[in-house]
Scaffold this motif. Structure first.
Motif, PDB file in Angstrom:
ATOM      1  N   ALA A  64     103.433 -78.946 -48.975  1.00 55.03           N
ATOM      2  CA  ALA A  64     104.658 -78.442 -47.684  1.00 55.03           C
ATOM      3  C   ALA A  64     104.348 -79.420 -46.195  1.00 55.03           C
ATOM      4  N   GLU A  67     107.619 -80.276 -45.286  1.00 54.26           N
ATOM      5  CA  GLU A  67     108.779 -79.406 -44.941  1.00 54.26           C
ATOM      6  C   GLU A  67     108.981 -78.783 -44.221  1.00 54.26           C
ATOM      7  N   SER A  68     107.030 -78.670 -43.950  1.00 56.09           N
ATOM      8  CA  SER A  68     106.863 -77.196 -43.149  1.00 56.09           C
ATOM      9  C   SER A  68     106.012 -77.591 -42.015  1.00 56.09           C
ATOM     10  N   ARG A  69     105.979 -76.223 -40.984  1.00 60.30           N
ATOM     11  CA  ARG A  69     105.372 -76.841 -40.474  1.00 60.30           C
ATOM     12  C   ARG A  69     103.784 -76.619 -40.375  1.00 60.30           C
ATOM     13  N   HIS A  70     103.163 -76.045 -41.529  1.00 55.07           N
ATOM     14  CA  HIS A  70     101.520 -76.073 -41.819  1.00 55.07           C
ATOM     15  C   HIS A  70     101.865 -76.610 -43.182  1.00 55.07           C
ATOM     16  N   GLY A  72      99.939 -76.910 -45.486  1.00 52.89           N
ATOM     17  CA  GLY A  72      99.231 -75.675 -46.316  1.00 52.89           C
ATOM     18  C   GLY A  72      98.484 -75.963 -47.041  1.00 52.89           C
ATOM     19  N   TYR A 152     101.980 -74.427 -30.770  1.00 50.01           N
ATOM     20  CA  TYR A 152     102.612 -74.659 -32.546  1.00 50.01           C
ATOM     21  C   TYR A 152     102.693 -76.417 -32.466  1.00 50.01           C
ATOM     22  N   ASP A 154     103.624 -79.255 -35.192  1.00 54.91           N
ATOM     23  CA  ASP A 154     104.767 -78.736 -36.528  1.00 54.91           C
ATOM     24  C   ASP A 154     104.297 -80.191 -37.536  1.00 54.91           C
ATOM     25  N   ARG A 156     105.943 -81.006 -39.616  1.00 53.64           N
ATOM     26  CA  ARG A 156     106.989 -81.573 -40.196  1.00 53.64           C
ATOM     27  C   ARG A 156     107.314 -83.048 -39.615  1.00 53.64           C
ATOM     28  N   TYR A 217     105.319 -71.850 -26.462  1.00 53.39           N
ATOM     29  CA  TYR A 217     105.481 -71.210 -26.960  1.00 53.39           C
ATOM     30  C   TYR A 217     105.245 -69.785 -27.308  1.00 53.39           C
TER      31      TYR A 217
ATOM     32  N   ARG B  71     106.513 -70.993 -49.069  1.00 55.70           N
ATOM     33  CA  ARG B  71     105.954 -71.767 -48.561  1.00 55.70           C
ATOM     34  C   ARG B  71     105.211 -71.587 -47.223  1.00 55.70           C
ATOM     35  N   PRO B  72     103.762 -71.689 -47.326  1.00 52.45           N
ATOM     36  CA  PRO B  72     103.815 -71.538 -46.117  1.00 52.45           C
ATOM     37  C   PRO B  72     104.292 -71.935 -45.058  1.00 52.45           C
ATOM     38  N   GLY B  73     104.272 -70.554 -43.448  1.00 57.66           N
ATOM     39  CA  GLY B  73     104.737 -71.610 -42.227  1.00 57.66           C
ATOM     40  C   GLY B  73     106.227 -71.737 -42.274  1.00 57.66           C
ATOM     41  N   ARG B  74     107.272 -71.112 -43.484  1.00 54.22           N
ATOM     42  CA  ARG B  74     108.602 -72.097 -44.000  1.00 54.22           C
ATOM     43  C   ARG B  74     108.911 -70.560 -43.988  1.00 54.22           C
ATOM     44  N   ARG B  96     108.731 -64.148 -44.068  1.00 47.67           N
ATOM     45  CA  ARG B  96     108.050 -65.486 -43.574  1.00 47.67           C
ATOM     46  C   ARG B  96     106.757 -64.923 -44.561  1.00 47.67           C
ATOM     47  N   PRO B 926     104.836 -64.903 -36.456  1.00 45.48           N
ATOM     48  CA  PRO B 926     103.718 -65.707 -36.009  1.00 45.48           C
ATOM     49  C   PRO B 926     103.966 -67.058 -35.725  1.00 45.48           C
ATOM     50  N   ASP B 927     105.554 -67.347 -35.335  1.00 47.42           N
ATOM     51  CA  ASP B 927     106.065 -68.823 -34.013  1.00 47.42           C
ATOM     52  C   ASP B 927     106.154 -68.667 -33.153  1.00 47.42           C
ATOM     53  N   VAL B 928     105.651 -66.934 -32.540  1.00 47.89           N
ATOM     54  CA  VAL B 928     105.679 -66.801 -30.991  1.00 47.89           C
ATOM     55  C   VAL B 928     104.386 -66.607 -30.433  1.00 47.89           C
ATOM     56  N   GLU B 948     112.692 -75.778 -34.407  1.00 51.84           N
ATOM     57  CA  GLU B 948     112.512 -75.375 -35.539  1.00 51.84           C
ATOM     58  C   GLU B 948     114.108 -75.825 -35.729  1.00 51.84           C
TER      59      GLU B 948
END
Lengths: 217, 1028
Positions: A64, A67-70, A72, A152, A154, A156, A217, B71-74, B96, B926-928, B948
């Protein structure tokens, strides 16, 4: 009248505390900095073996990240792509294969202690068939890289900008147990952002943000 | 004429008492010295202890299986159908890590067109509710489904052939549920499905039965109407399908983009003086089409507050005014024999003449709607619509609405059957008969005599408490389902998560009891295969058809419904019209709590009503004059008595714009179980409970309802109101965060600020910048031109006051997106509500009959931000993209910034708004960051979404498209009043909006240079009519 005792206790306490602290004085760090944190994991998974000796790409498992923040934690199923067949160290499996060959029988499934934990988590029995008694349950991996709740990060953005995994996570491919390599402090992040803004990443110009709201944020 | 106590010169005002210079809000008890020291002591020791804590070990449970959808986080969005009310809006549920988090409107949906109301968005709180029933109950004890099913089957087997079996549901347009109930009832000779609505429009359907030959609710096409006349129908707030209607209403009122008129190099935007009023506009004189909206109503509704012209009317007089209007239109139509109405109405003949000719000129493009649940009145509306050629144009009876179809006659018959002991088995789904219906107490007693009562309620309501079995329905976000809100529009509902408990869909329950069984998915699929699939030709393969439906969320097929023709009208209805009698009590649904079903939702309870701005309570609203006559002030508890002895005691609230002979009360309050909110919000020394003396939130007004004339009467005449002498403080936010300079500190001779600006359509045609104040404010430069060149993006937002209806959907969108906590009634009363957006509601004009302007207000992200210069720790700083950033981890809570903010939009965390409800915490984004005590927060312009959007565009290697980033408030707005984007992108919608001639900045004279622009309101009325 009791003051002498109090003073003695206080002085002894201070000395004792000083002696205790003196040892770690050289390793003083800011609160919240867990550099070097290497918790014991439920399964003694070796990144050295997988990423270095076997040369498996980081994102094969941490898929991931791009394509993701994490990044994974890979699912048990991802492990099973190989460990359906590889059930024990190569040497042990080789020995069993030779023994079976000599005794003219089918090789038995040899399961190592660590992989047994994986199969338990997947709800599989000794023959890697779904177990009647054991339901699948998640493996409780312990998180190594913890950021405060108000940050936060990311993956990605960084992976796609060309930042290598090792840049932040260090030589994971040489770690038997993964430990936190960098301080993960804000200063460390910001220095890298400044540096990348000036010099680019791997020769490529990038525009890393220095705004607070890029991460907070 | 101005009222004698009007001492201020302000054109816009927020409450009658404040206008008169009185202190409206009761003083709050202060903190005493002892309390302060105690609190300080505790705080110090807690801080000391807190410092000793070791970082906890975090476990990351890895998934065992890869699933496509996680998908973790997506976050991913899935199309589904909202289950908040019967309207059946299309919805995108953002999921999510396997849990639905944020409900958003579906832009492609033909009804809701991308909007979603507050209730629809707040339903995540109902999904993650500890008190939602998780499994079946038998005689109040937990049981298994097989056990309950067996016992129900045994009880059903004992029913004699003549025994009446009744299934009562709220209006349901779900084809599958209707089929399942029909299949279940087939076994019983006397089995009937009764649809009952807690707020019914039964009279509209009955009137169509009289004039068209079938009980049908037409689909109202506000988008096709040039003239809209509403008699008490709150179609933007609570009536039938508010999101659909608001979107359509707005589309008929959208103004084109027009630039500021430049003449001789001078900017004319600053002044609407005569010299350029007739100057040729750059875009030329446009006759922008904008519908004319007239509202006749007894209380101030959200719809009335948005009308171009609003008339106060006694609820008993609706029919009379309608018949006068009908008489005039009939004369214009050359129809002879239309009887003259007897009594003369309180509305002047000139107004009615003008309205009749306006309607007649716009025949085929006129729409008359009426909210009265009264068959004769609705029949008049039908005949008027027929004369105006509305059927087939602005009214659709051939693809009618199926959103509400409750039949009050059947509900009344059911109550009688229950009383006579005729009913052998009763199944109640999604409706609280005991709490919401006339004679509820009697129904509760009668239920105990029915041999089998099964409730399918999702929580313990008054009806389930009186039921033998409770078989909880699954939450709409966790089960399959469907809806057909408009004939031929099939809308699908899909589960967004694994069920949290052991509840079972009502569809599955009825299938189980009818013996056929089946999962809800198989039943829905079967219905679609048999009912929807054959009615279309686009897809030939059902699997493809189904997959498309699951993906899109809806499918349009042929309406399988007989066409109707107008049959004629019985003139006796005109004769039946009469004038109103005495003080009438009007019972109405509230925008935040449209039915008792939502009373357990803390977000909705804390949502300030768009008009009264009251939270956590219902009350009786009185006009200023009636209150004066009764000697009643705000917060005085009054008793209401109607001849037959029902007495209700509620706090009073003075509501400008209400008819002088009307007392209005919201339904849906005083719900069983709302005592749970007694300790909502912070618990501290001075804290007070959120519930009232009855231990509940608000008071149930349903005991005032009666059956009469075949309908439920929401208006009761001749109510006696008396003061009780007690007081109950209503937590209203109407005077909070007031940005006008208070009269006592304003410098002498200073003018009121031009916070809201409006104009009339005629003036706008002459000059697109009409309505701008005469004073011209010279820009005095940027504070930090070198530090912030804004070379990249520069985010901005524009809010169209002409589109904003004040519906408050954006408040809940923001609350869900940004983890805004609920603080409870007492904290709201202390001005400590945490909403990042507030909607300022301004009155203008006459004290008793004002016009209204709604203005959403949030952080203005000023370029020269006053908050930034006073923060001693740089916790609020400017970003390179024009955002005013609030950095939680730097903030030490001096509150200097809030004090220096001219817009009063900063919110301080006075407490840790405890998050100890693990289930409710699943709704947190979870994103704030979840903010802690002692720090400041405010609108971030959804910076999480900005990040994002930017990162995702970079990942895909595409430029960031205009509209790719939508803030939460913008996304859900039913009228698209909010535009957000990059002002530096000249082709963007926001750049266009910012250059519009209607654009202005609030408090422009301060030169703080906000990034939020407002577009002036335009009323399609003369200045006198519209109180502009």
């Amino acid at each position: 009248m009791r003051q002498p005792y109090l003073t003695t206790a206080l002085v002894v306490g201070l000395l004792f505390g000083g002696v205790l602290l003196a040892g770690s004085a050289l390793r003083l760090r800011l609160p919240g900095n867990h550099q070097g944190y290497a918790p014991e994991q439920p399964i003694a998974f070796s990144h050295r073996l997988h990423a270095d000796e076997l040369q498996i790409h980081c994102q094969y498992c941490h898929s991931a990240a791009g394509e993701s923040r994490h990044a994974g934690i890979p699912s048990g199923e991802a492990c099973m792509r190989c460990h359906k067949f590889v059930t024990a160290p190569f040497g042990a499996m080789q020995t069993e294969a030779q023994a079976a060959d000599a005794e003219k029988r089918k090789p038995r499934t040899i399961v190592s202690d660590e992989l047994r934990k994986l199969y338990d988590a997947m709800g599989l029995d000794d023959n890697l068939e779904p177990s009647a008694t054991q339901k699948p349950r998640p493996i409780p991996w312990v998180r190594v890289h913890n950021l405060p709740d108000f940050v936060y990060f990311d993956h990605r953005a960084h992976v796609n900008a060309g930042v290598t995994c090792q840049h932040c996570h260090g030589p994971v491919e040489s770690m038997q147990t993964v430990e936190q390599f960098s301080t993960l402090s804000m200063g460390w992040c910001v220095n890298c952002h400044r540096d990348a803004a000036a010099n680019g990443i791997q020769g490529k110009a990038v525009s890393p943000s220095l705004d607070c709201a890029a991460c907070h944020y | 004429m101005t009222a004698p106590h009007d001492t201020t010169t302000a054109k816009y005002w927020k409450s009658p008492a404040a206008r008169a210079g009185l202190r409206e809000e009761p003083p709050l008890p202060g903190v005493n010295r002892r309390g302060f020291l105690e609190a300080a002591g505790f705080a110090t020791s807690l801080v000391a202890l807190g410092g000793c804590q070791r970082a906890p070990t975090t476990i990351v449970p890895a998934l065992t299986n890869d699933t496509d959808n996680v998908r973790p986080g997506r976050a991913r969005s899935f199309a589904t159908t909202c289950g908040g009310c019967a309207a059946g809006c299309g919805m995108l549920a953002t999921v999510r890590d396997g849990r639905p988090l944020k409900m958003e409107g579906m832009p492609e949906h033909p009804l809701s067109r991308g909007g979603l109301c507050a209730v629809g968005q707040a339903q995540v709180m109902e999904l993650y509710d500890q008190e939602r029933l998780r499994g079946p109950l038998a005689a109040g004890k937990a049981a298994t489904w097989s056990e309950v099913d067996a016992r129900i089957a045994a009880a059903l087997a004992k029913i004699p052939a003549s025994g009446a079996v009744r299934v009562v549901t709220t209006s349901t347009s779900s084809p599958t549920l209707r089929r399942a109930i029909a299949a279940f009832l087939k076994r019983f000779p006397d089995g009937r499905h009764v649809e009952a609505d807690s707020v019914s429009v039964s009279a509209i359907l009955d009137a169509h039965a009289a004039t068209h030959g079938a009980r049908r609710l037409p689909r109202y096409r506000f988008d096709k109407a040039n003239v809209i006349v509403s008699f008490g129908a709150d179609f933007l707030g609570t009536w039938i399908s508010p999101v659909e209607f608001a979107a359509a209403w707005k589309s008929g009122r959208a103004l084109p983009h027009r630039e500021v008129v430049h003449e001789h190099g001078a900017e004319a935007g600053g002044a609407a003086d005569a010299s350029n009023a007739h100057a040729p506009a750059k875009t030329g004189r446009t006759d922008a089409a904008m519908s004319h909206h007239v509202q006749f109503e007894s209380r101030m509704t959200l719809t009335g507050s948005n009308a171009d012209v609003r008339h106060r009317l006694h609820p008993g007089e609706m029919g009379l005014v309608l018949s006068h209007l009908l008489h005039r239109v009939a004369r214009l139509a050359g129809e002879s024999g239309s009887p003259t109405p007897l009594a003369s109405p309180s509305i002047s003949a000139a107004v009615l003449d003008a309205l009749a000719s306006r309607l007649w000129e716009n025949r085929g493009k006129a729409l008359v709607v009426c909210g009265a649940n009264d068959v004769p009145t609705q029949t008049l509306v039908n005949h008027l619509s027929q004369l105006l050629d509305a059927y087939g144009n602005t009214l659709d009876v051939d693809r009618p609405s199926q959103q509400l179809r409750g039949d009050d006659r059947e509900t009344e018959a059911l109550a009688e059957e229950l009383a006579s002991g005729k009913v052998a088995a009763l199944f109640v789904a999604d409706i609280d008969l005991v709490h919401d219906f006339p004679g509820g107490e009697a129904i509760a007693k009668d239920l105990s005599r029915v041999p089998l009562v099964v409730s399918l309620a999702t929580r313990m309501d008054d009806t389930s408490a009186a039921s033998r079995f409770v078989c909880p329905d699954e939450h709409p976000l966790a089960s399959w389902g469907d809806a057909e809100p408009i004939a031929g529009l099939f809308s699908l509902r899909q589960p967004m998560m694994q069920p949290l408990g052991n509840a079972r869909s009502a569809i599955e329950s009825f299938a189980a009891w009818s013996g056929s069984g089946g999962t809800v998915l198989s039943l829905v699929r079967a219905t679609w295969k048999e009912v929807a699939f054959p009615r279309q030709a686009k897809e030939t393969d059902f699997t493809r058809f189904w997959d498309r439906a699951v993906h899109d969320g809806f499918v349009e097929v042929d309406a399988d419904i007989e066409k109707l023709a107008y049959r004629g009208f019985d003139p006796q209805y005109v004769a039946a019209a009469a004038t109103g009698k005495g003080v009438a009590v009007v019972l109405h649904p509230q925008i935040a709590i449209p039915s008792s079903r939502h009373a357990h939702n803390p977000w909705l309870q804390e949502l300030p009503d768009p008009i009264t701005k009251i939270t956590w309570d219902n009350c009786v609203t009185l006009s200023p004059r009636l209150a004066r006559e009764l000697g009643v002030a705000d917060n005085d508890v009054v008793s209401l008595k109607i001849g037959d002895g029902v007495v209700l005691e509620l706090p009073a609230f003075i509501q400008p714009g209400q008819h002088d002979d009307v007392a209005a009360i919201a339904l849906g309050y005083g719900v069983r179980g709302t005592d749970r909110f007694a300790r909502v919000g912070p618990q501290w020394l001075e804290g007070r409970s959120t519930v009232g003396v009855n231990g509940l939130v608000g008071v149930n007004a349903a005991p005032l309802l009666r059956f009469g004339g075949g309908v439920v009467q929401y208006v009761r005449d001749n109510v006696q109101i008396a003061k009780t002498g007690r007081r109950h403080t209503l937590a209203t936010t109407q005077l909070h965060d007031h940005i006008e300079v208070p009269a006592n500190v304003a410098p002498p001779g200073s003018k009121p600020r031009d916070i809201v600006q409006e104009t009339t359509l005629d003036e706008y045609h002459q000059n697109p910048a009409a309505g701008a104040p005469h004073a011209h404010h010279a820009a005095e430069g940027e504070l930090w031109p070198d530090d912030h060149p804004y070379n990249g993006h520069r985010w901005g937002m524009a809010i169209d006051l002409n589109a904003c209806s004040g519906c408050s959907a954006c408040l809940i969108a923001c609350q869900a997106e940004n983890n805004v906590p609920v603080v409870g009634r007492d904290e709201v009363a202390r001005h400590r509500e945490m909403h990042w957006i507030r909607i300022d509601r301004y009155y203008t004009g006459d004290d008793d009959d004002p016009a209204v302007v709604h203005q959403p207000m949030m952080c203005q992200h000023c370029a020269n931000a006053p908050c930034e210069t006073v923060c001693p720790v740089l916790a609020t700083v400017h970003s390179s993209e024009g955002l005013n950033q609030q950095v939680y981890n730097r903030c030490v809570g001096t509150r200097y910034c809030a004090n220096n903010c001219p817009y009063k939009v900063r919110r301080f965390n006075w407490f840790d708004y405890v998050h100890d409800d693990a289930l409710a915490n699943l709704a947190l984004n979870p994103d704030v960051t979840v903010r802690m005590r002692g720090i400041m927060e405010k609108c971030s312009l959804c910076v999480k979404r900005i990040q994002e959007g930017k990162i995702e565009a970079r990942r895909l290697g595409i430029p960031l498209a205009d509209g790719a980033i939508r803030t939460a408030c913008q996304q859900s707005c039913p009228t698209n009043a909010i535009v957000f984007g990059d002002v530096n992108d000249a082709d963007s919608a926001i750049a266009r909006a910012m250059s519009d001639a209607r654009r202005y900045s609030v408090l422009e004279e301060l030169n703080v240079r906000p990034s939020i622009g407002y577009l002036r309101k335009v009323r399609n009325a003369t200045r006198e009519e519209g109180d502009v």
